[in-house]
Every structure is written in structure tokens, then in C-alpha cells.
Design a protein around this motif. Structure first.
Motif, PDB file in Angstrom:
ATOM      1  N   UNK A 147       0.984  -1.325   0.250  1.00  0.00           N
ATOM      2  CA  UNK A 147       0.026  -0.173   0.034  1.00  0.00           C
ATOM      3  C   UNK A 147       0.980   1.262   0.021  1.00  0.00           C
ATOM      4  N   UNK A 148       2.069   1.136   0.718  1.00  0.00           N
ATOM      5  CA  UNK A 148       2.825   2.254   0.986  1.00  0.00           C
ATOM      6  C   UNK A 148       4.023   1.727   1.376  1.00  0.00           C
ATOM      7  N   UNK A 149       4.938   2.812   1.905  1.00  0.00           N
ATOM      8  CA  UNK A 149       6.313   2.464   2.430  1.00  0.00           C
ATOM      9  C   UNK A 149       6.217   1.676   3.852  1.00  0.00           C
ATOM     10  N   UNK A 150       5.202   1.809   4.490  1.00  0.00           N
ATOM     11  CA  UNK A 150       5.235   0.792   5.598  1.00  0.00           C
ATOM     12  C   UNK A 150       4.897  -0.404   5.250  1.00  0.00           C
ATOM     13  N   UNK A 151       3.709  -0.841   4.640  1.00  0.00           N
ATOM     14  CA  UNK A 151       3.573  -2.262   4.120  1.00  0.00           C
ATOM     15  C   UNK A 151       4.627  -2.827   3.001  1.00  0.00           C
ATOM     16  N   UNK A 152       5.423  -1.967   2.272  1.00  0.00           N
ATOM     17  CA  UNK A 152       6.371  -2.324   1.167  1.00  0.00           C
ATOM     18  C   UNK A 152       7.813  -2.493   1.757  1.00  0.00           C
ATOM     19  N   UNK A 153       8.066  -2.034   2.698  1.00  0.00           N
ATOM     20  CA  UNK A 153       9.418  -1.870   3.073  1.00  0.00           C
ATOM     21  C   UNK A 153       9.920  -3.216   3.719  1.00  0.00           C
ATOM     22  N   UNK A 154      11.352  -3.578   3.711  1.00  0.00           N
ATOM     23  CA  UNK A 154      11.868  -4.483   4.485  1.00  0.00           C
ATOM     24  C   UNK A 154      11.742  -4.487   5.997  1.00  0.00           C
ATOM     25  N   UNK A 155      11.419  -5.630   6.630  1.00  0.00           N
ATOM     26  CA  UNK A 155      11.557  -5.594   8.163  1.00  0.00           C
ATOM     27  C   UNK A 155      12.519  -6.723   8.750  1.00  0.00           C
ATOM     28  N   UNK A 156      13.209  -7.008   7.741  1.00  0.00           N
ATOM     29  CA  UNK A 156      14.181  -8.217   8.094  1.00  0.00           C
ATOM     30  C   UNK A 156      15.307  -7.678   9.217  1.00  0.00           C
ATOM     31  N   UNK A 157      15.546  -6.557   9.246  1.00  0.00           N
ATOM     32  CA  UNK A 157      16.467  -6.193  10.415  1.00  0.00           C
ATOM     33  C   UNK A 157      15.756  -6.378  11.750  1.00  0.00           C
ATOM     34  N   UNK A 158      14.468  -6.420  11.736  1.00  0.00           N
ATOM     35  CA  UNK A 158      13.934  -6.497  13.090  1.00  0.00           C
ATOM     36  C   UNK A 158      13.727  -7.894  13.440  1.00  0.00           C
ATOM     37  N   UNK A 159      14.233  -8.774  12.590  1.00  0.00           N
ATOM     38  CA  UNK A 159      13.783 -10.030  12.714  1.00  0.00           C
ATOM     39  C   UNK A 159      15.029 -10.999  12.920  1.00  0.00           C
ATOM     40  N   UNK A 160      16.220 -10.369  12.667  1.00  0.00           N
ATOM     41  CA  UNK A 160      17.526 -11.229  12.673  1.00  0.00           C
ATOM     42  C   UNK A 160      17.671 -11.869  14.374  1.00  0.00           C
ATOM     43  N   UNK A 161      17.942 -12.827  14.439  1.00  0.00           N
ATOM     44  CA  UNK A 161      18.297 -13.294  15.828  1.00  0.00           C
ATOM     45  C   UNK A 161      17.006 -13.621  16.548  1.00  0.00           C
ATOM     46  N   UNK A 162      15.856 -13.744  15.685  1.00  0.00           N
ATOM     47  CA  UNK A 162      14.676 -13.755  16.363  1.00  0.00           C
ATOM     48  C   UNK A 162      14.652 -15.127  17.351  1.00  0.00           C
ATOM     49  N   UNK A 163      15.268 -16.145  16.798  1.00  0.00           N
ATOM     50  CA  UNK A 163      15.209 -17.529  17.450  1.00  0.00           C
ATOM     51  C   UNK A 163      16.450 -18.070  17.925  1.00  0.00           C
ATOM     52  N   UNK A 164      16.569 -18.483  19.030  1.00  0.00           N
ATOM     53  CA  UNK A 164      17.794 -19.024  19.867  1.00  0.00           C
ATOM     54  C   UNK A 164      17.538 -20.320  20.343  1.00  0.00           C
ATOM     55  N   UNK A 165      18.801 -20.824  20.275  1.00  0.00           N
ATOM     56  CA  UNK A 165      18.690 -22.317  21.031  1.00  0.00           C
ATOM     57  C   UNK A 165      20.152 -22.358  22.017  1.00  0.00           C
TER      58      UNK A 165
END
Length: 571
Positions: free
Chosen positions: A519-537
């Protein structure tokens, strides 16, 4: 804090667009001169430059009067010669070839004026001599004239007086001080004596700058004028280009170090980098290119105290040496360099940001990813310059031009070079990564990895088995993705130990599924940087991979999915 549930939803919404974190997606290529992609670049670029010069339909260059020099360089120690020059091109116009003063042939040692590229050298000298922490000092700590002006202004209207007590050296260096562009330089009252007939009122003697027309202002004259000039904006409100801000920065630098600016240049830049064709004062005519004559070209103009903002002289070789030293961390620590090569503020253009004092242009790579070009241009009289760095590839280029229309020429050459250089560097890195990282890795625990490279960014994980378990099924369950696309990207972390080079990568768990349009920059932008290291073991990221290479040969030895605590040898 982003929850695992939010992370799952967010990843699913990212569609098939590749979304690595900001930075290189392959390790930087070494030995670029031997890369097929780079060899194609040099051939194509030579052809393009020759066409620009010879084509009568081109308006980019006045080839009869304007000369230029261009170099592309690498910081890589595997480059073909001691100067790491990957490509160079020199054009000598007929006007230069037949000049009565100055050189008649342009080469890497020909001296040009570099204009506002001097600002970059000034900030570099400050970082090397006074350190980056000095940037956070208020300017009133080091410049007594502004301390006095701040006291005198008191609580007067902020519309009429710069709040000097609020201005930091960082804001001066990044054009965020809210002050005007110049004092006296290019003032219409000095340039046109007949302005009264053009609608301007007649000025009194005290309203006309006493300097700037035939001679640079003294320090006293400069501060008498600049402290009376109206502010442009509050500090850190919007970037406004300011030569005067860099002049003030140089005064502060002199106070911090108790040395003259000229002496600081010699001690911290010229001598350690071996800059033999760079000058603070006007050099001899026989070392430089002089379009027309020394007066009309401004070759012979002494910029005085404005020199730190735009008055230095240099050759293309020295300009490239400075750029290479930044990429190589020759004078600064790697951490300081990384902080320096970052934006400080935006402009009104989505592709143009400002640093200290970088002019940062964002180019879109072939895969849609953003690649930032850290540059500093300069113009003075008949001269223009460009220093441009691509930290993602440890490569840069420089341009110097002299003659007519050099500002437009250097801008056009910068776009031309960047638009062909970035894809070539990306392809060279892809070629090398394909030779080094791809293949099958396995361990006796019935664990294996298969890594390949396709048209997308990064290393593609095709197969991932751990103790007979398909880890793609685990990723599907964790992220709610039916068809995972797992890609590994270098983090920039590496270490040599016991004859081996260890390189850290992180996986991005994307999706091959399609999704709706943004729809715009909010829905179209990458959010990968927020998700790095999301899961740990066990406090180790599931997305963390460590490659082991032979430090001598550069050959691959093994890879470790670190959360799984095992090392897989390359077959």
C-alpha cells in the motif's frame, strides 16, 4: 520487543521480494582485476567515455575546452599494483594541450583545485587529530568569538540570531547548524554595483561586506559578519549547505589541537598518506591544469581562511589515496570509520542523505537492494571534483575536471560510473562466492548442507539436514512459511585463528510465496532487520552460521550452523 508470533506474521507478509539486511550480500571480491565481470566493466566504461567525448550529440562535455581525470580504486591488497588502481582514464582537451600556462597533458599527478571536497579532508583531519568525541562539543567551547556572540545575543529573538550555544561541531560538519551558506562570498552587493536600479535599496557602508570581493575575509571580519547574519533554521532542523560552518569548524580544530590548520594537514594527512601533489597554498603553475588563465579559472585565488571549506589543491592520485585510506582504516580505527560512514540526516529526496560531511546517494542494485554511495563533490571556478566510496565493496572512484561546465560533467560521470560499477562489483562478488562457498557440507552425524547461488542475493541454502531431521520443516513450523527460502548473508564479522579465517553469516528466512501489493512504504519496506536473531537455541541464534576458510589459500574448510553445535566439512 517483537514477539515470535509477530515475527511469524511479519515474515509471511514479505512476499517473494528478497530482503537482506543493509550491507553486502556476498563477501567482497578480491583480485577484482582478474574478474570477468570487472574486465567487462573496464571495456564498456572506456567505450562509454570515448563516446561521451567524441559524440557531437552529447551535451555532457565541452570536449574542446574541458579536461578530466578518473580513477577507480580498491582497498584490497590483492589489487594489481601498489596503488590498487583498478581503472583510470585521462582526457586532455585541445585547449589544455595548447595552453600557455600549466600542464599540457593530464595524468595522475596533474594538480586541480578540489573545491568543496576540501570539507571531507577537513573532517578527516579532525577525526585523525582531535578524535570523534570532539564532534559533540559545543562550538562555543572552542571559538571565543561565538561564545561572546552567544552572551551578547542573550534571549534575543531566535529569528534574528543563531543560538551558538546550541551548535555542536557535529552540526557544523553535517550542515545542521542552522546557519547561512557564506559570509561575503558571492554577496550581490559586492558583485553588482548597480543593484539599486534593479529594485534593491541602496546599502550603507556598514551593511556592505568589507571583504570577499578582491581578498578573503580576515578572521575578525568573518566573525563580525557571520554573527550578524540571520539563522536559516534551528539546529538539527534541516540540512542547509554551509561553507561558513566548515570554516568555523577549522577554527575550532585549531583551538582543540593548538596547531594551525595548514600544520594539521601536513601532520595528519599529507605526510602519513604520502600526498605529494596536494597543497594548501597556491602551487606553482607548472604542476597544475589552468583553463584560460590563473585569474579567470581561480587557480591563483588564495581562499585564505575559507580554504578548509573549499580551497585545497590535489591530483587524482592523491584524491584516490585519501579515499583508499578511509576504506583501509589507515588513519582511523575500523569502528570510527564505520560510524563516520553513516547518514546523519535526510534531505527531501528519498535517494539523498547527508553525513559528516558526506553526500550519500542510494542506488538500487539489480536485485532491488539499496547500495549507498558515500561521496563529496566540489566546485570552484573552472574546477570540479568528486570523491565516491562504496563501502559494501571496499571500492571507490574519483573524478577531477577543469574547463567549462565541469559541475554538470562530474555529476554525469558520477552517475555513469556508479550505474555500471555497482552491478559489476556485485557480479564479481557473486562469481567469487560461487567458487568458494557453494557445494555440499556434511558430518558423520547424518547432517548436511547444500549451498548454491542463483539470481537472487546471498548464498542460497538448498538443503539442511541435522541428525537426519529436515531443518526446512523446522523453519516452516517456526515461521509459518509453506515454502521457505533461506539465504545466508555476511555480517562483516571475521577473525583469523590458527591459520584459519572464520567468517560469520546470518540466515534470513524468507518465503517463495507471493503476496499482495504494498500500500505504501510501511507495508512495502523490508523489516528483516527487526527479525534477525529472533530464534535462539541455548543462547545461540538459529540463523547464525560460521564458515571456516584456509587463511593461506582462501579455500573453504567447513561451515557450522552454530545453534546445532556441529561442524560440517566441505566435500
Amino acid at each position: 520487543m517483537k514477539s515470535a508470533v509477530f515475527a511469524s506474521l511479519a515474515v509471511t507478509a514479505q512476499a517473494t521480494t528478497y530482503t537482506p539486511v543493509l550491507g553486502p550480500v556476498f563477501p567482497r571480491a578480491s583480485n577484482l582485476s582478474f574478474s570477468d565481470a570487472f574486465q567487462r566493466l573496464t571495456a564498456n566504461l572506456t567505450t562509454t567515455l570515448e563516446y561521451i567525448i567524441s559524440s557531437s550529440s552529447e551535451s555532457i562535455i565541452n570536449s574542446q575546452d574541458t579536461s578530466f581525470a578518473l580513477q577507480i580504486f580498491s582497498s584490497d591488497t590483492g589489487a594489481p599494483d601498489v596503488n590498487h588502481t583498478l581503472f583510470q582514464y585521462f582526457y586532455t582537451s585541445p585547449a589544455t594541450a595548447n595552453a600557455s600556462t600549466g600542464v599540457t597533458q593530464v595524468d595522475e599527478n596533474t594538480v586541480f583545485r578540489i573545491g568543496s571536497a576540501s570539507k571531507l579532508w577537513t573532517v578527516y583531519t579532525l577525526l585523525a587529530s582531535a578524535g570523534e568525541t570532539s564532534l559533540y562539543d559545543p562550538v562555543t567551547k572552542w571559538v571565543p568569538e561565538l561564545q561572546a556572540a552567544a552572551v551578547a545575543a542573550g534571549t534575543n529573538d531566535a529569528v534574528d540570531y543563531v543560538r551558538w550555544e546550541d551548535v555542536t561541531l557535529q552540526e557544523l560538519a553535517s550542515h545542521l547548524a542552522g546557519m547561512g551558506r557564506d559570509y561575503a562570498f558571492a554577496d550581490l552587493a559586492l558583485e553588482d554595483p548597480d543593484l539599486a536600479s534593479k529594485g534593491f535599496p541602496t546599502l550603507g557602508k556598514n551593511d556592505t561586506p568589507p571583504c570577499g570581493a578582491t581578498a578573503a575575509c580576515t578572521r575578525a571580519q568573518f566573525f563580525d559578519g557571520i554573527t550578524q547574519a540571520h539563522p536559516m533554521a534551528p539546529t538539527s532542523f534541516t540540512p542547509i549547505y554551509s561553507n561558513a560552518a566548515i570554516q568555523i569548524l577549522s577554527y575550532a580544530l585549531e583551538a582543540i589541537t593548538n596547531k594551525t590548520y595548514n600544520a594539521l594537514l601536513e601532520e595528519y594527512l599529507f605526510e602519513p598518506l604520502g600526498l605529494n601533489d596536494s597543497y594548501y597554498d597556491v602551487p606553482a603553475d607548472n604542476v597544475g591544469i589552468i583553463p584560460g588563465n590563473a585569474s579567470t579559472s581561480l587557480w591563483g585565488l588564495s581562499a585564505g581562511d575559507e580554504t578548509p571549506a573549499g580551497g585545497l589543491y590535489a591530483s587524482i592520485k592523491d584524491l584516490s589515496t585519501v579515499g583508499r585510506s578511509i576504506l583501509n582504516n589507515t588513519l582511523l580505527s575500523p569502528a570510527t570509520t564505520r560510524r563516520w560512514l553513516k547518514p546523519i540526516t535526510h534531505t527531501a529526496s528519498l535517494s539523498y542523505s547527508v553525513g559528516t560531511p558526506w553526500e550519500i546517494f542510494s542506488f538500487e542494485n539489480v536485485d532491488g537492494r539499496t547500495v549507498d554511495l558515500y561521496s563529496k563533490s566540489g566546485d570552484l571556478g573552472a574546477y570540479s571534483s568528486m570523491t565516491a566510496l562504496l563501502p559494501d565493496y571496499n571500492v571507490g572512484f574519483t573524478i577531477l575536471a577543469a574547463g567549462e561546465g565541469t559541475t554538470a560533467l562530474v555529476a554525469a560521470l558520477t552517475d555513469t560510473v556508479a550505474n555500471v560499477l555497482i552491478p559489476a562489483l556485485e557480479e564479481a562478488a557473486r562469481e567469487e562466492a560461487n567458487n568458494v562457498y557453494t557445494g555440499t557440507y556434511s558430518a558423520q552425524t547424518n547432517s548436511s548442507l547444500v549451498i548454491s547461488i542463483d539470481d537472487g542475493p546471498g548464498l542460497r541454502l538448498e538443503q539442511w539436514i541435522s541428525n537426519s531431521v529436515d531443518m526446512f520443516q523446522v523453519i516452516r513450523a517456526l515461521n509459518g512459511i509453506d515454502t521457505p527460502d533461506i539465504r545466508l548473508y555476511p555480517t562483516g564479522l571475521q577473525q583469523k585463528r590458527n591459520g584459519c579465517l572464520y567468517q560469520s553469516f546470518r540466515a534470513v528466512f524468507g518465503s517463495l510465496e507471493s503476496a499482495g501489493e504494498a500500500i505504501g512504504p510501511v507495508t512495502g519496506s523490508s523489516i528483516t532487520w527487526e527479525l534477525v536473531d529472533s530464534y535462539k537455541y541455548g543462547n545461540v541464534g538459529v540463523d547464525e552460521f560460521l564458515f571456516e576458510l584456509d587463511a593461506g589459500t582462501g579455500g573453504m574448510v567447513s561451515v557450522s550452523p552454530r545453534a546445532l553445535r556441529e561442524s560440517l566439512q566441505k566435500s
